[in-house]
Enzyme design. Structure first.
Site, PDB file in Angstrom:
ATOM      1  N   SER A 256      40.062  39.369  40.446  1.00  0.00           N
ATOM      2  CA  SER A 256      40.280  39.346  39.001  1.00  0.00           C
ATOM      3  C   SER A 256      39.237  40.221  38.327  1.00  0.00           C
ATOM      4  O   SER A 256      38.353  40.769  38.981  1.00  0.00           O
ATOM      5  CB  SER A 256      40.185  37.909  38.481  1.00  0.00           C
ATOM      6  OG  SER A 256      38.828  37.512  38.521  1.00  0.00           O
ATOM      7  N   LYS A 257      39.350  40.298  37.010  1.00  0.00           N
ATOM      8  CA  LYS A 257      38.487  41.202  36.238  1.00  0.00           C
ATOM      9  C   LYS A 257      37.001  40.950  36.466  1.00  0.00           C
ATOM     10  O   LYS A 257      36.193  41.856  36.323  1.00  0.00           O
ATOM     11  CB  LYS A 257      38.805  41.065  34.750  1.00  0.00           C
ATOM     12  CG  LYS A 257      40.074  41.810  34.380  1.00  0.00           C
ATOM     13  CD  LYS A 257      40.052  42.274  32.931  1.00  0.00           C
ATOM     14  CE  LYS A 257      41.260  43.125  32.628  1.00  0.00           C
ATOM     15  NZ  LYS A 257      42.227  42.439  31.772  1.00  0.00           N
TER      16      LYS A 257
END
Ligand code: GLU
Length: 485
Positions: A256-257
């Site tokens: 994820s980010k």
């Protein structure tokens, strides 16, 4: 017989507005399975979740596949005999097949109101739908339909037994039917759910291999029940291993980010090359047999890729490794191509600067294109620095001899017209020899004076070639003043 026919695969993204690296890997593997087997690859846009629509999102998908060379044989912009390839343009098809499923007894109309369902949920949040409408009499259904009551169509799940299928990566998967919800196939607004329409489309489009993320592994029994209810041949299933990221503290979780850029667009903007990204993500879950090499062009991947070599253990996305791949790919670019690609990352250069030589220096020294500006900053403006940068053990430069070494460099260069790297190098080497000092000491001092830093792309004479005579002399003079010479 089924094994002999060329594979047909599809990439079926929902238009979310960006291309997550995990989705791109799905597209790549799906593409490779089709190409390796001499089959067909289809792009289908799954946009039936109307609340999550993002304008322009389909264009991003199409552009990403073009940028990476994942050409499809059928799709929204290229057409094909199984179109349309956008689900919102196929609503009539789904309605027809849902009704067929009702006739076959594998689905039913449900007239439960939103309020009733909310009430159910309040009473038991995990209980799901209580199958209230599953056994309405045909007359009652007819009456409700005739009265124009809103309805959904639900899948009639078997209540006993198990349903299983074989996944090409994860092996045999099965679930207890009693655990399956009578899921909605058609919503009240006339749109199908993903759970239904992807099955209809995969069948109608002749898809032989369903390739997708492992989040669908456990819901696939519901889909094979639909194939069975229609009497359709089930496809092969290829679910791909999870993509993980490693956080700074070493813990691993779904990519994820927080781990870094996760969309293809962000990686591109950061100066990664599509071919490096493709090469790297090909290895996230696939390990070629019979070769030690890690470098593969798309053509080579098409040649080598087999489902048997896809493994089911989660793959960890390693940004360092991608950076390394990217540097290797940048160095392999033909010089004119490098110049074109790096151009957007360069600041405006002074007119008298030798742009070509500067780019030559850069072309072997970048891990990603966005490093260009920082790497060449000193060419554009000399950073502030102090005399303490000059002394250097290896080159035998001391605070005492630095001014004379620098003066020698300045004097030599001042007398030159040919400002090429070769000429400068020969002249400075000869001057050092004549003066009885180490050439390395002269080059070191000149490089500090020219760049204001101890680490630079290229040596003193290469830097001078880029800066040109006036600017080089100005910087050497400034250094002499700094050293009080
Ligand atoms: N639209 C689904 C997604 O984006 C596709 C899943 C599938 O490939 O079946 O996740």
């Amino acid at each position: 017989m089924k094994e002999m026919t060329p594979p047909v695969t599809r990439f079926a993204p929902s238009p979310t507005g960006y291309m997550h690296i995990g989705n791109l890997r799905t597209a790549l593997y799906s593409y490779l399975i089709a190409r390796h087997g001499g089959g067909r690859f289809i792009l289908r846009i799954e946009d039936t979740d109307r609340e999550r629509l993002v304008p322009g999102a389909t264009d991003i998908i199409i552009k990403t596949l073009a940028d990476t060379g994942l050409h499809y044989d059928e799709g929204p912009d290229v057409g094909g005999e199984h179109g349309p390839y956008v689900q919102s343009e196929r609503l009539g098809i789904y309605k027809e097949y849902a009704e067929e499923l009702v006739r076959r007894g594998a689905a039913y109309y449900c007239f439960c109101t939103k309020e009733r369902l909310e009430q159910l949920h309040e009473e038991d949040a995990t209980g799901g739908y209580d199958r209230h409408c599953r056994d309405l009499s045909p007359e009652e259904v007819e009456r409700n339909l005739a009265a124009g009551m809103p309805y959904v169509i639900r899948q009639r799940m078997p209540l006993t037994g198990t349903t299983g299928y074989h996944d090409e990566v994860f092996g045999d998967i099965s679930v207890e039917n009693a655990e399956l919800q009578d899921q909605i196939l058609m919503k009240a607004d006339g749109y199908p759910t993903y759970n239904f329409c992807h099955v209809v489309d995969d069948h109608l489009m002749g898809v032989t291999h369903v390739v997708r993320g492992s989040e669908y592994l456990i819901s696939t029994p519901k889909y094979v029940l639909l194939y069975d209810a229609f009497g359709w041949e089930r496809p092969h299933y290829v679910h791909l291993p999870l993509l993980m990221g490693r956080a700074e503290d070493g813990t691993v979780s779904k990519l994820s980010k927080r781990h870094g850029a996760v969309s293809f667009q962000d990686l591109l903007a950061d100066g990664y090359l599509p071919e490096a990204i493709i090469n790297y993500i090909a290895l996230l879950g696939w390990c070629p047999k019979e070769t030690e090499s890690e470098f593969f062009s798309l053509r080579e991947l098409e040649e080598l890729f087999t489902v048997e070599a896809v493994n089911k253990s989660p793959a960890v996305f390693d940004y360092e490794k991608l950076l390394w791949f990217n540097g290797e790919y940048i160095r392999k670019l033909p010089f004119p191509v490098f110049c074109e690609k790096v151009a957007p990352y360069l600041p405006a250069l002074p007119e008298n600067m030798n742009r070509e030589k500067l780019l030559l220096l850069l072309s072997t020294r970048l891990s990603k294109l966005s490093e260009a500006e920082e790497k060449i900053g000193f060419f554009l403006s000399l950073p502030a620095y102090g005399p303490e940068l000059f002394p250097n053990k290896k080159n035998k430069v001391t605070p005492e001899n630095a001014p004379a070494l620098l003066a020698l460099a300045e004097k030599t260069v001042r007398g030159m017209d040919d400002f090429t790297n070769d000429a400068l190098f020969s002249a400075l080497s000869a001057a050092a020899e004549a003066a009885g000092v180490k050439a390395g000491a002269v080059f070191w001092c000149a490089r500090i004076a020219l760049s204001g830093q101890t680490v630079t792309p290229g040596g003193a004479t290469e830097i001078m070639e880029v800066l040109g005579k006036d600017e080089s002399l100005a910087r050497l003079g400034k250094a002499l003043t700094l050293l009080g010479a």
